[in-house]
Enzyme design. Structure first.
Site, short mmCIF file in Angstrom:
data_model
loop_
_atom_site.label_atom_id
_atom_site.label_comp_id
_atom_site.label_asym_id
_atom_site.label_seq_id
_atom_site.Cartn_x
_atom_site.Cartn_y
_atom_site.Cartn_z
N LYS A 1 0.82 -1.21 0.00
CA LYS A 1 0.00 0.00 0.00
C LYS A 1 0.87 1.28 0.00
CE LYS A 1 -3.96 -2.25 2.30
NZ LYS A 1 -4.97 -2.14 3.39
N TYR B 1 -12.24 -1.81 -3.65
CA TYR B 1 -12.81 -2.06 -2.33
C TYR B 1 -14.34 -1.93 -2.33
CZ TYR B 1 -8.26 -2.25 0.03
OH TYR B 1 -7.02 -2.61 0.47
N PHE C 1 -15.58 3.71 7.07
CA PHE C 1 -14.20 4.06 6.76
C PHE C 1 -13.90 4.10 5.26
CE2 PHE C 1 -14.36 -0.55 7.60
CZ PHE C 1 -13.81 -1.06 6.43
N ARG D 1 -2.46 -14.44 4.55
CA ARG D 1 -3.13 -13.69 5.62
C ARG D 1 -2.44 -13.96 6.97
NH1 ARG D 1 -7.56 -10.62 4.07
NH2 ARG D 1 -7.97 -10.30 6.26
N THR E 1 -5.89 -7.18 10.61
CA THR E 1 -6.08 -5.87 9.98
C THR E 1 -5.51 -4.75 10.85
OG1 THR E 1 -8.15 -6.74 9.08
CG2 THR E 1 -7.83 -4.36 8.95
N ARG F 1 2.32 -6.80 9.31
CA ARG F 1 1.60 -5.64 9.86
C ARG F 1 2.09 -5.30 11.26
NH1 ARG F 1 -4.38 -7.25 7.42
NH2 ARG F 1 -4.34 -5.90 5.60
N GLU G 1 -9.48 -9.92 -8.05
CA GLU G 1 -8.55 -8.83 -7.75
C GLU G 1 -7.35 -8.85 -8.71
OE1 GLU G 1 -9.65 -8.72 -2.98
OE2 GLU G 1 -7.64 -9.33 -3.60
P1 ADP Z 1 -8.10 -6.74 5.54
O1 ADP Z 1 -7.25 -5.80 4.70
O2 ADP Z 1 -7.34 -7.26 6.72
O3 ADP Z 1 -8.75 -7.83 4.73
P2 ADP Z 1 -10.73 -5.47 5.62
O4 ADP Z 1 -11.04 -6.21 4.35
O5 ADP Z 1 -11.69 -5.59 6.75
O6 ADP Z 1 -9.28 -5.85 6.18
O7 ADP Z 1 -10.60 -3.91 5.31
C1 ADP Z 1 -9.95 -3.47 4.13
C2 ADP Z 1 -9.03 -2.32 4.49
O8 ADP Z 1 -9.81 -1.22 4.94
C3 ADP Z 1 -8.07 -2.60 5.65
O9 ADP Z 1 -6.90 -3.30 5.26
C4 ADP Z 1 -7.75 -1.19 6.12
O10 ADP Z 1 -6.80 -0.55 5.27
C5 ADP Z 1 -9.10 -0.51 5.95
N1 ADP Z 1 -9.89 -0.56 7.19
C6 ADP Z 1 -10.56 -1.62 7.68
N2 ADP Z 1 -11.20 -1.32 8.83
C7 ADP Z 1 -10.92 -0.02 9.07
C8 ADP Z 1 -11.27 0.90 10.11
N3 ADP Z 1 -12.04 0.53 11.14
N4 ADP Z 1 -10.79 2.16 10.03
C9 ADP Z 1 -10.01 2.56 8.99
N5 ADP Z 1 -9.64 1.74 7.97
C10 ADP Z 1 -10.07 0.48 8.02
MG MG Z 2 -10.20 -7.73 3.24
#
Ligand code: ADP
Ligand code: MG
Length: 143
Positions: A11, A51, A59, A87, A93, A104, A128
């Site tokens: 990222k 996304y 968010f 993962r 996350t 992370r 993706e």
């Molecule tokens: P992951 O990337 O672990 O699969 P998610 O799919 O739940 O997590 O979320 C996608 C992305 O959105 C996260 O990697 C993070 O960058 C962002 N994100 C998720 N939850 C939050 C939050 N509560 N506040 C801010 N950004 C968030």
């Molecule tokens: Mg995800």
């Protein structure tokens, strides 16, 4: 059929911190092979498309601002059990909840700016991958 592919994005925070090499090294040392890789910059709109499932989340605006804030490095990775193993390698996350030794935990500042993306299913890995790479950009089987 289980897939052996997963899609990651190093990222914009990863690129800004100058640690794309270090993170890529960890990924390769964990046994993932890079099948495709590029540096690109998402727009707020293309980040929103990637996304899409999070569009209604509170968010979403913050996420698409961040993902379009600078260049990023998507990669298509291959390994047995790629989605789950990747993962595990990146951790939760929220870096505060990520296990010791995960990417992370080592490098991320917050739940939003968390260094790497990892696909959450075999099906989404393929969707993706097609978001970033054409067939011609994915390397064929090893010689
Ligand atoms: P992951 O990337 O672990 O699969 P998610 O799919 O739940 O997590 O979320 C996608 C992305 O959105 C996260 O990697 C993070 O960058 C962002 N994100 C998720 N939850 C939050 C939050 N509560 N506040 C801010 N950004 C968030
Ligand atoms: Mg995800």
């Amino acid at each position: 059929m289980a897939s052996n592919l997963t899609l990651t994005i190093l990222k914009p925070d990863c690129v800004r911190k100058g640690i794309t090499g270090e993170v890529t090294k960890r990924i390769q040392e964990a046994g993932f092979k890079i099948k495709a890789m590029k540096m690109t910059r998402l727009t707020k709109q293309t980040a929103g498309g990637f996304y899409e499932v999070h569009r209604e989340r509170p968010f979403f605006g913050e996420l698409t601002d961040f993902m379009s804030s600078g260049p990023c490095v998507p990669m298509l990775l291959e390994k047995e059990n790629a989605v789950a193993d990747f993962r595990k390698l990146i951790g939760a996350t929220d870096p505060a909840e990520a296990e010791e030794g995960t990417i992370r935990k080592a490098f991320a500042d917050s739940k939003g700016e968390n260094i790497v993306h990892g696909s959450d299913s075999d099906e989404n890995a393929l969707i993706e991958a097609s978001y970033f790479f054409s067939q011609a950009e994915i390397v064929a089987n090893e010689v």
